[in-house]
Design a protein around this motif. Structure first.
Motif, short mmCIF file in Angstrom:
data_model
loop_
_atom_site.label_atom_id
_atom_site.label_comp_id
_atom_site.label_asym_id
_atom_site.label_seq_id
_atom_site.Cartn_x
_atom_site.Cartn_y
_atom_site.Cartn_z
N TRP A 167 0.83 -1.21 0.00
CA TRP A 167 0.00 0.00 0.00
C TRP A 167 0.86 1.25 0.00
CZ3 TRP A 167 -5.19 0.37 -0.48
CH2 TRP A 167 -5.97 -0.76 -0.23
N ALA A 224 -0.05 5.85 11.13
CA ALA A 224 -1.09 6.88 11.16
C ALA A 224 -2.50 6.34 10.90
CB ALA A 224 -0.77 7.98 10.15
N THR A 225 -2.60 5.14 10.33
CA THR A 225 -3.91 4.55 10.06
C THR A 225 -4.51 3.86 11.27
OG1 THR A 225 -3.09 2.37 9.37
CG2 THR A 225 -3.19 4.12 7.68
N THR A 246 0.58 3.97 1.95
CA THR A 246 -0.18 4.26 3.16
C THR A 246 -0.40 5.75 3.39
OG1 THR A 246 1.87 4.19 4.45
CG2 THR A 246 0.59 2.15 4.30
N ILE A 247 0.34 6.57 2.69
CA ILE A 247 0.14 8.02 2.78
C ILE A 247 -1.01 8.45 1.88
CG2 ILE A 247 1.22 10.27 2.42
CD1 ILE A 247 3.92 8.88 3.05
N LYS A 248 -0.96 8.01 0.63
CA LYS A 248 -2.01 8.36 -0.33
C LYS A 248 -3.36 7.82 0.10
CE LYS A 248 -3.20 7.76 -5.23
NZ LYS A 248 -2.75 7.19 -6.54
N HIS A 249 -3.39 6.61 0.65
CA HIS A 249 -4.64 5.94 0.98
C HIS A 249 -4.94 5.97 2.48
CE1 HIS A 249 -5.04 4.48 -3.11
NE2 HIS A 249 -3.79 4.07 -3.07
N LYS A 250 -4.36 6.93 3.18
CA LYS A 250 -4.51 6.99 4.64
C LYS A 250 -5.97 7.00 5.08
CE LYS A 250 -3.88 9.99 8.63
NZ LYS A 250 -3.44 11.32 9.12
N ASP A 251 -6.77 7.88 4.50
CA ASP A 251 -8.16 8.02 4.94
C ASP A 251 -8.95 6.73 4.72
OD1 ASP A 251 -7.59 10.61 5.67
OD2 ASP A 251 -8.50 11.51 3.90
N GLY A 303 3.44 5.88 7.54
CA GLY A 303 2.07 6.06 7.09
C GLY A 303 1.13 5.03 7.67
N ALA A 304 1.61 3.80 7.79
CA ALA A 304 0.80 2.73 8.38
C ALA A 304 0.46 3.04 9.84
CB ALA A 304 1.54 1.40 8.28
N THR A 337 -7.68 4.01 7.16
CA THR A 337 -8.10 4.33 8.52
C THR A 337 -9.56 3.92 8.76
OG1 THR A 337 -6.55 6.18 8.64
CG2 THR A 337 -8.38 6.19 10.21
#
Length: 237
Positions: free
Chosen positions: A105, A144-145, A107-112, A141-142, A115
């Protein structure tokens, strides 16, 4: 000791090639546990070309170790996981027509999105893991989710291992150190085999679990399933 979860997709592929119920997926999963396997992994895809959605329901009833369902969290997959309630769900960004998983993933682009999905699974009491490339930014980024774990996508390690294992494993060590720093659990999988698993497990700090399917089943054709499961367990000690 790092736990061994065996992916049984290839058993389902073999069964589906002829129809019927040979080999018996449920019996194979039970045998893997009896031989010492510490978990069963399945990766149902929308076309059900190997693991069928009903297989996950049936396996839930008989798996006595740890049950891990992995896949792309489309609505049908999310509904299945929330119905079956496995011990762990691993989110993988594979396209519907992908032969096998081929990337982690962003994980930054798909954070929302991640999450939101992770919150649903954690509210249901399911441990979550995100499939990621060995990149410290993706590990951050992971975190943050809200995920419990990451699963390191190990294809590049397996490809580079024969020629330069130290270079091949370095980004995975860096990613693992970052995960440890952020208090995220670490799983790993993809193209790990009897040839490369020991070096990987001995050099990744805090490695909790590996998920191995294709190589393990192929090796079992020559060496026997019971023998191969225990060979992996010995290499993970």
């Amino acid at each position: 000791m790092t736990k061994l979860s065996v992916n049984v997709n290839k058993i389902a592929t073999l069964r589906n090639a002829r129809g019927g119920n040979v080999p018996d997926l449920l019996k194979v999963a039970a045998d893997i546990e009896r031989f010492g396997g510490q978990g069963i992994t399945v990766h149902p895809r929308p076309d059900e070309r190997h693991i069928r959605y009903q297989d996950t329901r049936d396996l839930k009833k008989i798996v006595t170790t740890e049950f891990n369902i992995e896949g792309n969290p489309n609505p049908k997959f999310i509904d299945l996981v929330l119905e079956v309630l496995p011990d762990q769900v691993t989110l993988v960004p594979d396209a519907e027509d992908a032969i096998t998983s081929n990337a982690g993933w962003d994980t930054i682009k798909h954070k929302d999105f991640l999450t939101e999905v992770i919150r649903k699974f954690k509210d249901a009491g399911i441990r979550t893991s995100i499939f990621v490339d060995p990149d410290t930014k993706m590990v951050e980024g992971a975190k943050a989710t809200g995920t419990d774990r990451i699963e390191l996508y190990t294809e590049s390690y397996a490809t580079g291992y024969p020629s330069d294992k130290k270079s091949a494993i370095k980004p995975f060590i860096d990613a693992a150190k970052k995960a440890n720093e952020l208090n995220i659990g670490i799983n790993a999988g993809h193209d790990l085999s009897l040839d490369n698993i020991h070096y990987f497990s001995q050099n990744i700090p805090g490695l909790l679990e590996v998920s191995i399917g294709h190589a393990l089943i192929c090796e079992s054709i020559y060496l026997g399933l019971d023998n191969v499961v225990n060979m992996y367990l010995n290499k993970l000690k």
